[in-house]
Write a protein that holds these residues in place. Structure first.
Motif, mmCIF file in Angstrom:
data_model
loop_
_atom_site.group_PDB
_atom_site.id
_atom_site.type_symbol
_atom_site.label_atom_id
_atom_site.label_comp_id
_atom_site.label_asym_id
_atom_site.label_seq_id
_atom_site.Cartn_x
_atom_site.Cartn_y
_atom_site.Cartn_z
ATOM 1 N N LEU A 195 0.790 -1.164 0.072
ATOM 2 C CA LEU A 195 -0.256 -0.096 0.103
ATOM 3 C C LEU A 195 0.795 1.364 -0.179
ATOM 4 O O LEU A 195 0.551 2.314 -0.829
ATOM 5 N N PHE A 196 1.947 1.161 0.710
ATOM 6 C CA PHE A 196 2.970 2.280 0.700
ATOM 7 C C PHE A 196 3.419 2.527 -0.686
ATOM 8 O O PHE A 196 3.664 3.686 -1.091
ATOM 9 N N GLN A 197 4.014 1.421 -1.080
ATOM 10 C CA GLN A 197 4.433 1.509 -2.388
ATOM 11 C C GLN A 197 3.382 2.181 -3.418
ATOM 12 O O GLN A 197 3.701 2.763 -4.424
ATOM 13 N N LEU A 198 2.166 1.535 -3.554
ATOM 14 C CA LEU A 198 1.250 2.297 -4.152
ATOM 15 C C LEU A 198 1.048 3.490 -4.105
ATOM 16 O O LEU A 198 0.600 4.502 -5.280
ATOM 17 N N GLN A 199 0.873 4.111 -2.764
ATOM 18 C CA GLN A 199 0.621 5.363 -2.721
ATOM 19 C C GLN A 199 1.862 6.230 -3.095
ATOM 20 O O GLN A 199 1.332 7.363 -4.114
ATOM 21 N N ARG A 200 2.925 5.842 -3.354
ATOM 22 C CA ARG A 200 4.184 6.623 -4.026
ATOM 23 C C ARG A 200 3.891 6.611 -5.612
ATOM 24 O O ARG A 200 4.077 7.356 -6.147
ATOM 25 N N GLN A 201 3.620 5.453 -5.806
ATOM 26 C CA GLN A 201 3.401 5.254 -7.347
ATOM 27 C C GLN A 201 2.144 6.325 -8.015
ATOM 28 O O GLN A 201 2.331 6.615 -9.085
ATOM 29 N N VAL A 202 1.179 6.164 -7.195
ATOM 30 C CA VAL A 202 -0.057 7.308 -7.481
ATOM 31 C C VAL A 202 0.612 8.496 -8.083
ATOM 32 O O VAL A 202 0.130 9.420 -9.072
ATOM 33 N N PHE A 203 1.579 9.062 -6.878
ATOM 34 C CA PHE A 203 1.863 10.278 -6.936
ATOM 35 C C PHE A 203 2.785 10.750 -8.157
ATOM 36 O O PHE A 203 3.056 11.755 -8.794
ATOM 37 N N LEU A 204 3.685 9.504 -8.416
ATOM 38 C CA LEU A 204 4.558 9.428 -9.669
ATOM 39 C C LEU A 204 3.928 9.597 -10.924
ATOM 40 O O LEU A 204 4.280 10.048 -11.823
ATOM 41 N N CYS A 205 2.721 8.764 -10.863
ATOM 42 C CA CYS A 205 1.798 8.962 -12.104
ATOM 43 C C CYS A 205 1.400 10.511 -12.429
ATOM 44 O O CYS A 205 1.261 10.874 -13.570
ATOM 45 N N MET A 206 1.092 11.187 -11.243
ATOM 46 C CA MET A 206 0.612 12.558 -11.461
ATOM 47 C C MET A 206 1.816 13.231 -12.147
ATOM 48 O O MET A 206 1.230 14.607 -12.124
ATOM 49 N N ASN A 207 3.114 13.074 -12.050
ATOM 50 C CA ASN A 207 3.903 13.807 -12.552
ATOM 51 C C ASN A 207 4.269 13.624 -14.086
ATOM 52 O O ASN A 207 5.061 14.079 -14.695
ATOM 53 N N ALA A 208 3.333 12.712 -14.635
ATOM 54 C CA ALA A 208 3.426 12.595 -16.120
ATOM 55 C C ALA A 208 3.547 13.686 -17.047
ATOM 56 O O ALA A 208 4.574 13.660 -18.066
ATOM 57 N N GLU A 209 2.914 14.785 -16.859
ATOM 58 C CA GLU A 209 2.730 15.816 -17.669
ATOM 59 C C GLU A 209 4.142 16.680 -17.416
ATOM 60 O O GLU A 209 4.981 16.970 -18.613
ATOM 61 N N LYS A 210 4.798 16.739 -16.291
ATOM 62 C CA LYS A 210 6.080 17.287 -15.975
ATOM 63 C C LYS A 210 6.992 16.444 -16.535
ATOM 64 O O LYS A 210 8.175 17.021 -17.296
ATOM 65 N N ASP A 211 7.066 15.062 -16.458
ATOM 66 C CA ASP A 211 8.146 14.366 -17.187
ATOM 67 C C ASP A 211 7.971 14.305 -18.660
ATOM 68 O O ASP A 211 9.230 14.344 -19.218
ATOM 69 N N THR A 212 7.068 14.538 -19.085
ATOM 70 C CA THR A 212 6.667 14.634 -20.620
ATOM 71 C C THR A 212 7.511 16.024 -21.115
ATOM 72 O O THR A 212 8.012 15.798 -21.983
ATOM 73 N N ALA B 131 5.754 8.648 8.345
ATOM 74 C CA ALA B 131 6.673 9.464 7.903
ATOM 75 C C ALA B 131 7.461 9.308 6.647
ATOM 76 O O ALA B 131 7.902 10.305 6.155
ATOM 77 N N GLN B 132 7.743 7.857 6.362
ATOM 78 C CA GLN B 132 8.483 7.898 5.075
ATOM 79 C C GLN B 132 7.634 8.537 3.816
ATOM 80 O O GLN B 132 8.236 9.154 2.992
ATOM 81 N N LEU B 133 6.240 8.352 4.065
ATOM 82 C CA LEU B 133 5.619 8.696 2.786
ATOM 83 C C LEU B 133 5.620 10.452 2.862
ATOM 84 O O LEU B 133 5.790 11.060 1.714
ATOM 85 N N GLY B 134 5.567 11.017 4.227
ATOM 86 C CA GLY B 134 5.742 12.531 4.210
ATOM 87 C C GLY B 134 7.159 12.986 3.945
ATOM 88 O O GLY B 134 6.918 13.925 3.132
ATOM 89 N N GLY B 135 8.172 12.215 3.899
ATOM 90 C CA GLY B 135 9.346 12.576 3.259
ATOM 91 C C GLY B 135 9.327 12.581 1.677
ATOM 92 O O GLY B 135 9.911 13.436 1.206
ATOM 93 N N PHE B 136 8.629 11.529 1.190
ATOM 94 C CA PHE B 136 8.340 11.551 -0.159
ATOM 95 C C PHE B 136 7.727 12.761 -0.687
ATOM 96 O O PHE B 136 8.089 13.072 -1.705
ATOM 97 N N LEU B 137 6.728 12.839 0.208
ATOM 98 C CA LEU B 137 5.623 14.176 -0.389
ATOM 99 C C LEU B 137 6.551 15.539 -0.338
ATOM 100 O O LEU B 137 6.393 16.372 -1.209
ATOM 101 N N LEU B 138 7.425 15.335 0.417
ATOM 102 C CA LEU B 138 8.140 16.838 0.864
ATOM 103 C C LEU B 138 9.065 16.867 -0.434
ATOM 104 O O LEU B 138 9.362 17.912 -1.043
ATOM 105 N N LYS B 139 9.830 15.769 -0.655
ATOM 106 C CA LYS B 139 10.802 15.708 -1.871
ATOM 107 C C LYS B 139 10.065 16.055 -3.205
ATOM 108 O O LYS B 139 10.665 16.691 -3.981
#
Length: 730
Positions: free
Chosen positions: A259-276, A490-498
């Motif tokens: 579930l933790f990895q999935l939550q990170r992946q959801v936000f990485l998906c949301m970067n698609a346009e920036k990555d493009t 806390a790990q997810l919080g660090g990811f969101l901050l980054k």
């Protein structure tokens, strides 16, 4: 209040466990004939509730009263869900069309659904016994067409189905888990249940997804089910069965990790346009420059080689190849980091008629789908399409796009390139099969399918978007946040901050810092408070973190910045000096400490500190500028002038403030004409400004530094005079 508002209000009352108020409001819905079919259910619930009230009025002690009350709430919830479905079928295009398509097929029993799906698997196996040729091709096309039509209907039927009862939930659970049902069909059913539950929450649909996640042996189906139950969690946990099931899921450490990895992946998906944008601006120019093909409206041809190229630049081909390889490696590195590198290209290929039907965005790629029949005929064999299934490093939706797009350009490809079709490496660097079969990879591919639907599909507006910033953080859901291990939060919080996702970080912190005083949690809260410009609160929070780890440079640096932004300059200066002791000679720390001293009137200490730093870093213009400014603040304009003269004549980068501050020196030394010219240069350098007529800009700059001017003997009355002198027209 319109019908939709009424329905949402009823859901709110049910969540608050106010059955009587919810029933009264529900009764008002029944006036509209759209909801007339719910009258009997309403009357039964109301009748049972009246009995409960009568027994209580007569002072009967009923040990099962609470249980009965909750059961009535659950029944009304299901009735209200069916009311919402009826409203959507009438008012939301995707539901209207799905209902119309579902009604075209005569009533199909549950037994018939299972039999049809199982027969398909058997019929496909039987095709292998038929000799190749026209007869087999005809049977294949008929079989796959019938199956596609049936799964289209099944998807629509699930989408517009009323709230499930226990028997219906058990049927679909057994159907998805059945080894006699094709995996791709099971995965499609999971997607349909997810989409249905996303807009109209149904506890039994949601529990079905959790059971599939727990029990299905195929990772593609399991990961779809995991994504499904995570993104369809209701806004409020009103069903005790859902609460209990969620608690059972999150006891398992592996589920929490997934579930933790999935939550990170959801936000990485949301970067698609920036990555493009990054790919288009930084990587694609190099690939296009070294592209050996000419693409025109008449077709695609290979560029003719320049006969002089090898003579003028013998290494040109090697250099071009190196640039191409570097560009490809950069994209692959982005992909390994979780970036969606194919979104930009394939987002332009979603206009085929195939994608006008919602179900097709969620299919696992199958080269035998009827929509690809013309592609198979053009290719003469399915080697390429088979490789697309096996090796294609992109999601199923993009595989369909590629196959459909290939048919339109195949005739225009040069023969030498057509011969390459079907090679395993035609898709570029291929991931190892163990990577492509991993849960994380499969989950990422499905999330990309979902993201494309919610970003590009015509029907996207009809569904709640799980990638919207308001919906994406399921970790902040009350049921997840209360049970998820604190270190994961806390790990997810660090990811969101980054990722600079401050809005979801704020949502997460409401749960994370309830009783947390460890360094990481305090640092996260401090960073969020800094972003929201609550600098005093940030300083207090980071001060607590600094007490837990007194010599942590990261904590002290954040604390110093918070003090500085809060205007607590003495505390900021003291913190920067602590940092200087931990890392002597660190130039940025010295500069900030000096600035704090200057602004608090400790100019002599700032000058001494900066002279030492200057002798150790004579070529650092940052130190030179700050030392010159400190000398001005200390009333030593003559010494400061030498540094500003050196800055302006040094041949390096000169900024507008250099001219302004050098002008102060000349003015303090009574060299007014030179000061005027420097102030004019400042105005010309500031946003392309012009000296003539730009009185306000200069006046405001001089007033901002009036304390420095006063300590160098320039009276306040001369400030507007100097502004006029510089900006008056000749």
């Amino acid at each position: 209040m319109n019908n939709l508002d009424t329905i949402n209000r009823i859901f709110g009352l049910i969540a608050d466990k106010r059955l009587g108020a919810a029933l009264s409001l529900f009764q008002k819905l029944l006036v509209d004939r759209v909801f007339a079919h719910l009258t009997d259910r309403y009357e039964k619930i109301q009748g049972d509730y009246d009995l409960l009230l009568n027994y209580m009025r007569q002072s009967y002690a009923d040990p099962s009263r609470a249980q009965l009350y909750n059961q009535l709430l659950a029944k009304l919830f299901r009735a209200c869900a069916d009311a919402l479905l009826a409203w959507k079928v009438r008012n939301v295009q995707s539901y209207t069309l799905a209902a119309q398509r579902a009604e075209r097929r005569t009533a199909v029993s549950e037994a018939d659904i299972r039999q049809t799906l199982e027969n398909y698997v058997a019929d496909v196996a039987m095709l292998q016994l038929v000799e190749s040729g026209a007869q087999r091709e005809q049977k294949e096309e008929e079989l796959f067409k019938q199956h596609a039509d049936f799964t289209d209907w099944l998807f629509d039927n699930i989408l517009v189905a009323k709230a499930w009862n226990n028997d219906r939930a058990l049927f679909y659970q057994h159907l998805i888990l059945a080894p006699t049902v094709d995996t791709a069909d099971a995965a499609l059913i999971v997607a349909a249940v997810t989409l249905a539950c996303m807009n109209i929450f149904d506890p039994l649909k949601w529990k079905t997804l959790t059971q599939v996640y727990r029990q299905h042996p195929d990772e593609k189906v399991r990961q779809r089910a995991l994504v499904g139950w995570a993104i369809t969690l209701p806004e409020r946990l009103t069903d005790e069965g859902v609460r209990q099931t969620l608690a059972e899921l999150l006891i398992d450490a592996d589920t929490c990790d997934s579930l933790f990895q999935l939550q990170r992946q959801v936000f990485l998906c949301m970067n698609a346009e920036k990555d493009t944008r990054q790919i288009q601006e930084d990587i694609m120019p190099g690939l296009i420059k070294n592209n050996p093909l000419n693409i025109t409206r008449f077709g695609i041809s290979e560029q003719e080689e320049d006969p002089m190229r090898d003579i003028l630049d013998p290494n040109a081909d090697d250099k071009a190849m190196e640039e191409v390889e570097e560009s490809i490696h950069r994209m692959m590195d982005m992909q390994k980091a979780g970036a969606d590198i194919y979104f930009g290209g394939f987002s332009q290929m979603k206009r085929f008629g195939f994608f006008y039907q919602t179900v097709n965005w969620f299919r696992i790629f199958d080269s035998r789908h009827p929509s690809l029949a013309h592609v198979r005929r053009k290719l003469n064999d399915t080697t390429l399409l088979d490789k697309l299934i096996e090796k294609g490093p992109f999601c199923d939706s993009d595989k369909f796009s590629f196959a459909l797009g290939l048919a339109s350009v195949l005739d225009r490809l040069p023969q030498e390139y057509r011969s390459m079709l079907g090679d395993a490496e035609m898709f570029g660097p291929i991931d190892q099969m163990e990577v492509m079969n991993s849960a994380a990879y499969i989950r990422r591919m499905y999330l990309q399918d979902l993201y494309r639907f919610f970003k590009l599909a015509e029907a996207r507006k009809d569904f709640r978007n799980p990638f919207d910033s308001a919906n994406a953080l399921f970790f902040a859901h009350e049921g997840v946040a209360a049970l998820m291990p604190a270190e994961r939060m806390a790990q997810l919080g660090g990811f969101l901050l980054k990722q600079q996702r401050y809005e979801p970080l704020g949502q997460l912190l409401r749960w994370l810092l309830e009783n947390r005083t460890d360094k990481d949690s305090l640092m996260l809260r401090g960073a969020w408070l800094m972003h929201t410009k609550r600098f005093d609160e940030a300083a207090e929070c980071l001060s607590q973190a600094a007490k837990t780890v007194p010599d942590d440079r990261g904590v002290l640096l954040s604390l110093a910045k918070a003090y500085y932004q809060a205007g607590r300059l003495e505390e900021a200066g003291e913190t920067y000096r602590r940092l200087m002791n931990l890392k002597p000679g660190h130039v940025p720390t010295v500069l900030y400490a000096a600035m704090c001293d200057i602004r608090t009137g400790q100019t002599k200490r700032a000058v001494d500190m900066l002279y030492q730093c200057f002798f150790e870093n004579e070529k650092d213009r940052r130190v030179e500028r700050m030392l010159a400014w400190a000398l001005m603040a200390d009333g030593q304009a003559l010494k400061a002038q030498k540094f500003y003269d050196a800055l302006l004549s040094g041949g390096g980068n000169v900024n507008a403030d250099d001219y302004l501050n050098a002008g102060y020196c000349k003015w303090a030394l009574q060299r007014v004409s030179e000061a005027v010219e420097l102030f004019r240069a400042y105005l010309n350098e500031t946003d392309g400004g012009e000296a003539d007529g730009n009185n306000d800009l200069l006046f405001n700059a001089l007033m901002a530094d009036r304390d420095i001017l006063l300590c160098n003997g320039i009276p306040a009355v001369e400030i507007p005079i100097m502004a006029d002198l510089v900006t008056r027209r000749a």
